[in-house]
Design an enzyme around this catalytic site. Structure first.
Site, PDB file in Angstrom:
ATOM      1  N   CYS A  38      32.763  52.130  59.308  1.00 45.02           N
ATOM      2  CA  CYS A  38      34.179  52.106  59.191  1.00 45.02           C
ATOM      3  C   CYS A  38      34.813  51.205  58.935  1.00 45.02           C
ATOM      4  CB  CYS A  38      34.586  53.069  60.293  1.00 45.02           C
ATOM      5  SG  CYS A  38      36.344  53.701  59.873  1.00 45.02           S
TER       6      CYS A  38
ATOM      7  N   CYS B 153      35.018  59.597  66.317  1.00 45.98           N
ATOM      8  CA  CYS B 153      36.183  60.010  66.037  1.00 45.98           C
ATOM      9  C   CYS B 153      36.273  61.221  65.079  1.00 45.98           C
ATOM     10  CB  CYS B 153      37.052  58.842  65.345  1.00 45.98           C
ATOM     11  SG  CYS B 153      36.492  58.626  63.599  1.00 45.98           S
TER      12      CYS B 153
END
Length: 368
Positions: A99, A197
């Site tokens: 990410c 997440c």
């Protein structure tokens, strides 16, 4: 300087924006819509509609522009699909690294430059410096050892590191919250997420993999699979090797006794269990080497962290021209796990890292 701040809706990125504005920079808040939360059980715990609303409220409080970028496609292809594929391959991946490298400091940075920004700031607990000998940018650990997040940033390119800014890297978490309260930011006391997440709360990673593999085009094995000891003796079955990781005990058949997962054979959907001693290995293989400040000359010594919270282990690293390396630990390490990152440090300086692929001394499953 005009700086884009990746605002996740949490207190760390909120304070990063606050500090930069107080330093006199022109700050632009950029939030990323990363995950399609449509449908039951699909909502993760980061960049939700509530997080985006929190980021917007912080931007209003700071009187800075705020833009929401739709990066769902980039996030799916660069983070979620590789995450699922890695588990399917018998590994335990770290999606935060992808990410950072492929979304926050790649796709987001591309859009930030188009807006005239000279740097991208995040709320990571890390710091940068300049090497006085080479003039290259260095990546350093965060000042707070309990919050240091440099481990997740090892795969930044030199160009990405040159454009990176970490305003809270010199602070402790309590100081960050104090700054947020001082400025009346609505995220000052917001709880932080410690999990993956995009995996919904209460859902295990293996269940997420099972649910999403089909739509992402990732094949999974026919179930059930076998559980064996290190000599190949069958001990029972399991519901998918992707539900296990090296060192795990939970979820093993009763016949396994007080054993741990010491090997995962994705090709035949087998789990190999052994004793705590079987988890120890003196060397490991890594691929995808990255040295953000430039590669070392030949074999080098470093402290190696094989998990985010693991203590650094003294080792010799032998890089190869193909981007792989052999790590020789001074002392055997426990539960070296394929898919995790091996990150190399010289004191507080991050030298580089790679993805663990194999622990050479780990027991191998017996062929069928």
């Amino acid at each position: 300087m005009r700086i884009a701040v990746a605002m996740s809706g949490g207190v760390d990125s909120s304070v990063a924006a606050l500090l930069l504005k107080e330093q006199g920079h022109e700050v632009v808040g950029l939030s990323m819509r990363l995950y399609d939360a449509a449908g039951p059980g699909r909502s993760g715990r980061c960049c939700t509609s509530e997080d985006l609303a929190d980021a917007r409220r912080v931007a209003w409080t700071l009187e800075i522009p705020h833009v929401v970028l739709d990066l769902e496609a980039e996030f799916r292809d660069a983070v979620v699909r590789p995450f699922v594929a890695s588990y399917a391959a018998g590994e335990t991946p770290i999606p935060c690294t992808d990410c950072n490298t492929k979304v926050k400091f790649a796709a987001l940075w591309t859009r930030a430059r188009a807006m005239g920004c000279a740097a991208v700031a995040t709320g990571h607990y890390a710091r940068t410096a300049t090497d006085p000998r080479t003039g290259r940018r260095l990546l350093r650990k965060g000042a707070d050892p309990e919050k240091d997040q440099s481990y997740f940033l090892w795969d930044l390119t030199s160009e990405q590191l040159a454009a990176a800014c970490f305003p809270v890297g010199d602070l402790r978490k309590a100081d960050v919250r104090a700054h947020a309260r001082r400025a009346g930011l609505p995220t000052a006391d917001k709880e932080e997420s410690q999990e993956i997440c995009f995996v919904p709360r209460g859902i295990r990673a293996g269940d997420f993999v099972a649910a999403r593999a089909g739509e992402l085009g990732v094949p999974l094995p026919v179930l059930p699979g076998r559980v064996e000891d290190t000599s190949g003796r069958p001990l029972g079955t399991h519901a998918g090797h992707f539900r296990y990781t090296i060192g795990q005990r939970r979820g093993l058949p009763a016949a396994s006794g007080r054993r741990y997962v010491v090997g995962i054979d994705a090709g035949s959907n087998r789990i190999v269990v052994g004793t705590a001693d079987d988890l120890a290995t003196a060397e490991a293989e890594v691929t995808g080497l990255r040295f953000p400040s430039g590669p070392p000359d030949g074999t080098f010594r470093a402290g190696v962290r094989i998990r985010h919270r693991a203590a650094e282990a003294a080792a010799s690293i032998e890089p190869r021209p193909d981007g792989s390396a052999r790590i020789l630990f001074d002392e055997p390490q426990r539960a070296v796990t394929p898919g995790q990152s091996a990150v190399f440090y010289d004191g507080e300086i991050l030298l580089g890292g790679g993805v663990l692929r194999r622990a050479a001394a780990a027991p191998a499953a017996r062929a069928s």
